[in-house]
Design a protein around this motif. Structure first.
Motif, PDB file in Angstrom:
ATOM      1  N   THR A  89       0.916  -1.174   0.277  1.00  0.00           N
ATOM      2  CA  THR A  89       0.073   0.031  -0.044  1.00  0.00           C
ATOM      3  C   THR A  89       0.806   1.214   0.105  1.00  0.00           C
ATOM      4  N   LYS A  92       2.372   1.731  -3.565  1.00  0.00           N
ATOM      5  CA  LYS A  92       1.393   2.163  -4.274  1.00  0.00           C
ATOM      6  C   LYS A  92       0.968   3.745  -4.047  1.00  0.00           C
ATOM      7  N   SER A  93       1.179   4.106  -2.921  1.00  0.00           N
ATOM      8  CA  SER A  93       0.811   5.378  -2.682  1.00  0.00           C
ATOM      9  C   SER A  93       1.968   6.362  -2.912  1.00  0.00           C
ATOM     10  N   LYS A  94       3.213   5.868  -2.792  1.00  0.00           N
ATOM     11  CA  LYS A  94       4.517   6.750  -3.552  1.00  0.00           C
ATOM     12  C   LYS A  94       4.425   6.925  -4.624  1.00  0.00           C
ATOM     13  N   HIS A  96       1.964   6.908  -6.845  1.00  0.00           N
ATOM     14  CA  HIS A  96       0.734   7.790  -7.243  1.00  0.00           C
ATOM     15  C   HIS A  96       1.283   9.279  -7.190  1.00  0.00           C
ATOM     16  N   SER A  97       2.119   9.378  -5.830  1.00  0.00           N
ATOM     17  CA  SER A  97       2.002  10.856  -5.656  1.00  0.00           C
ATOM     18  C   SER A  97       3.401  11.627  -6.427  1.00  0.00           C
TER      19      SER A  97
END
Length: 98
Positions: A89, A92-94, A96-97
């Protein structure tokens, strides 16, 4: 269910860490760990507290969505599954950012 789970598990306890060549005032350590699996969907973060950190009981400390800190044994398959999910998770967030 989360409050009942939190009450049934031992949370963190602050205890003095042995002096290992450094000025380490205090270390948060677990006095014991739960053998009952923690639901992965209530966990938002984790950290390790190991013997090399000055703790008598090696543990993975999971922080829940409500801010509780629960101590789990680092050698259990269910603990590994939660850590893998959290790392996935986070990765994945890294992506997208960026």
């Amino acid at each position: 269910m989360a409050p009942l789970l939190a009450l049934s598990l031992l949370v963190l306890w602050t205890s003095p860490a042995p002096a290992l060549g450094g000025a380490n005032d205090a270390e948060d350590c677990c006095l014991s760990v739960t053998q009952r699996p923690i639901p992965g969907n209530i966990v938002r973060a984790f950290r390790y507290l190991l013997i090399k950190d000055g703790c008598r009981v090696p543990a993975v400390v999971f922080t829940t969505m409500r801010g509780y800190q629960l101590c789990a044994p680092p050698d259990q398959p269910w603990v590994d599954r939660i850590i893998r999910r959290l790392r996935k998770t986070l990765a994945k967030s890294k992506r997208h950012s960026s």
